[in-house]
Design a protein around this motif. Structure first.
Motif, mmCIF file in Angstrom:
data_model
loop_
_atom_site.group_PDB
_atom_site.id
_atom_site.type_symbol
_atom_site.label_atom_id
_atom_site.label_comp_id
_atom_site.label_asym_id
_atom_site.label_seq_id
_atom_site.Cartn_x
_atom_site.Cartn_y
_atom_site.Cartn_z
ATOM 1 N N ARG A 67 63.919 10.387 -7.931
ATOM 2 C CA ARG A 67 65.591 10.669 -7.426
ATOM 3 C C ARG A 67 64.989 10.625 -5.673
ATOM 4 O O ARG A 67 65.918 9.825 -4.839
ATOM 5 C CB ARG A 67 65.959 11.265 -7.687
ATOM 6 N N TRP A 68 64.342 11.191 -5.596
ATOM 7 C CA TRP A 68 63.423 11.738 -4.173
ATOM 8 C C TRP A 68 62.290 10.564 -2.905
ATOM 9 O O TRP A 68 63.195 9.930 -1.971
ATOM 10 C CB TRP A 68 63.736 13.187 -3.793
ATOM 11 N N GLU A 121 64.702 3.949 -11.346
ATOM 12 C CA GLU A 121 64.349 5.455 -12.436
ATOM 13 C C GLU A 121 64.208 5.378 -13.779
ATOM 14 O O GLU A 121 65.355 4.862 -14.762
ATOM 15 C CB GLU A 121 65.982 6.318 -11.734
#
Length: 506
Positions: free
Chosen positions: A272-273, A372
């Motif tokens: 996510r980052w 993702e």
């Protein structure tokens, strides 16, 4: 924070153990076949090679002669090439002589830069044109571009450019050949801020299949220029590259580690980052089994921004890591750190990378993470690593997720032959071992971790993490760019002088 020089254990833990850290990234122009070469080469009927007719300035080595040592040709000792001859090339004219000889006699030709081809395709059972003597790195007078010889290794490139205050984005393994890396695209530790290595290329000096030397760029044979940036080799022989450079940045390198039981949580937070972090921040997330040093999940990377490194976007979602280190270095020192060579010069770094402790046999394959992973995919990734059946002799195995995005995604998918511009990350599946062993069980390990992700990643792959056993390899590596790449290859080399088992036409 520990700002001191890392110990040997820390180097392994940070992913700097050379094979699993991507030290096999690229390295062959005509980037697996132990002890032989099952295909590739000119389609015309071969004639008996007249080796006395082939003259190169560095000399020709044949079996039984001085300088003939096939064990030094390939980085991965699982392969045992036995070429008929090794031509030690020092000039473009030497390369042209090898190309004309191969075309005239039908002898299979391999062009060796660093010898890191995952498939062992830097050498075969015919003629090997060893480009190691073509390693000059020259900065232009205006300081905006550099000319890099086809045989230059990454540590030599970094040392030469860093000494003059300029930089290029490329890989981390010191002995990988710049040519092989760039021909496949070139994912590296500065990719999100600099782009792929091939994105920094401005022109390429080549020898084409007819033995002619010329320069290609966006205005001169743009199709060939396009194909040589991400096409993986097997189309023409590169003799040098002209690349854009920029001012060398300060680099903060960092490393975080948790126990492998936290693998799904760390990977979830990382995916996510990392791909949407500031483009000055590149990182990798690794899930690793290591019988000697312990199983772990780790995140490491490099920050080239002017502000202080900020990892709060990742760490806010996770328990405190068991290890958390960072240090800020100049560009050259950072590249040596990433190579596991802190405190060493280029010569010592090369010797270390090629010693017996680091030239361990390995198996590898790859995936491309397009979106993702859902929770089921995260759980499957962790289970595949935690539950893999470790063959006897295993040193380390697992998955390495390397962030893309940033400058990589600024380039259109069809602007170069590298097609996976919108992917979140490359995924490298590796297994290294010590001592003589049947590679089969280790190949099964990496195929198993790759297959565990296939429901979410599909079959897409990165050409520089070459896997000869991958079904429909051309589609996996080049996706929608395959058709154009095959047409360019057929037009540039109609008789298959540069053909090899891992090429787009194989």
């Amino acid at each position: 924070m520990d700002h001191g020089r890392p110990t040997r254990r820390a180097l392994l833990a940070t992913g700097l153990a050379l094979a699993t850290a991507g030290c096999t990234d690229g390295g062959a122009q005509s980037p697996p076949t132990p002890g032989g070469d099952p295909g590739g080469g000119p389609s015309s009927p071969p004639t008996t090679p007249g080796w006395s007719d082939l003259e190169v300035s560095g000399g020709l080595s044949r079996p039984g002669q001085a300088g003939y040592d096939p064990s030094t040709l390939l980085y991965n000792p699982r392969f045992s090439p036995a070429p008929q001859a090794v031509a030690h090339c020092r000039t473009a004219d030497d390369v042209a002589a090898c190309v004309r000889h191969a075309g005239r006699t039908g002898t299979g030709l391999r062009l060796r830069a660093g010898g890191h081809s995952y498939g062992g395709w830097s050498a075969g059972d015919g003629l090997v044109a060893d480009l190691a003597g073509m390693d000059a790195v020259e900065l232009a007078a205006d300081g905006r571009t550099a000319r890099i010889g086809a045989g230059a290794r990454l540590v030599d490139v970094y040392t030469a450019l860093g000494a003059q205050g300029v930089a290029i984005g490329a890989g981390s393994c010191p002995t990988v050949g710049f040519s092989g890396l760039t021909l496949g695209g070139g994912v590296g530790v500065l990719a999100r801020s600099f782009g792929l290595t091939c994105d920094q290329v401005r022109s390429i000096d080549v020898v084409t299949a007819d033995g002619t030397s010329r320069t290609v760029d966006a205005g001169n044979d743009p199709d060939l220029f396009w194909a040589l940036r991400g096409g993986g080799g097997g189309i023409a022989a590169v003799t040098s590259w002209t690349v854009a450079v920029r001012s060398a940045p300060r680099v903060t390198v960092f490393f975080l580690r948790w126990g492998l039981e936290r693998g799904a949580d760390v990977l979830a937070a990382w995916q996510r980052w990392a791909p949407t972090a500031p483009r000055e921040l590149w990182s990798t997330c690794k899930l690793l089994r290591n019988p000697a040093d312990g199983d772990r999940v780790q995140v490491s990377g490099a920050w080239t921004g002017t502000a202080a490194l900020d990892l709060s976007g990742l760490l806010a979602e996770l328990p405190p890591p068991a290890a958390n280190t960072h240090r800020t270095l100049g560009y050259l020192d950072a590249m040596l750190y990433e190579a596991g060579c802190s405190g060493l010069d280029a010569q010592a770094c090369t010797a270390r990378a090629l010693d017996g402790a680091h030239r361990q046999p390995f198996a590898a394959t790859s995936s491309m993470l397009g979106t993702e992973l859902p929770q089921a995919g995260l759980d499957a990734a962790l289970a595949a690593v935690r539950e893999l059946r470790a063959p006897a002799g295993l040193v380390e195995a697992g998955m390495s997720f390397d962030a893309l995005g940033g400058a990589v995604a600024d380039v259109a998918a069809d602007a170069t032959a590298f097609p996976w511009r919108t992917a979140l990350a490359t995924v490298q599946h590796t297994a290294t071992w010590s001592g003589p062993a049947d590679p089969g069980p280790f190949d099964a390990v990496v195929a198993g971790t790759r297959d565990a992700l296939t429901p979410w990643t599909g079959t897409a792959a990165y050409v520089n993490y070459a896997d000869a056993g991958q079904p429909d390899r051309a589609a996996a590596c080049w996706g929608g760019n395959r058709g154009r790449l095959q047409r360019v290859a057929a037009a540039a080399d109609p008789d298959g002088v540069f053909a090899f088992p891992g090429g787009v036409r194989a």
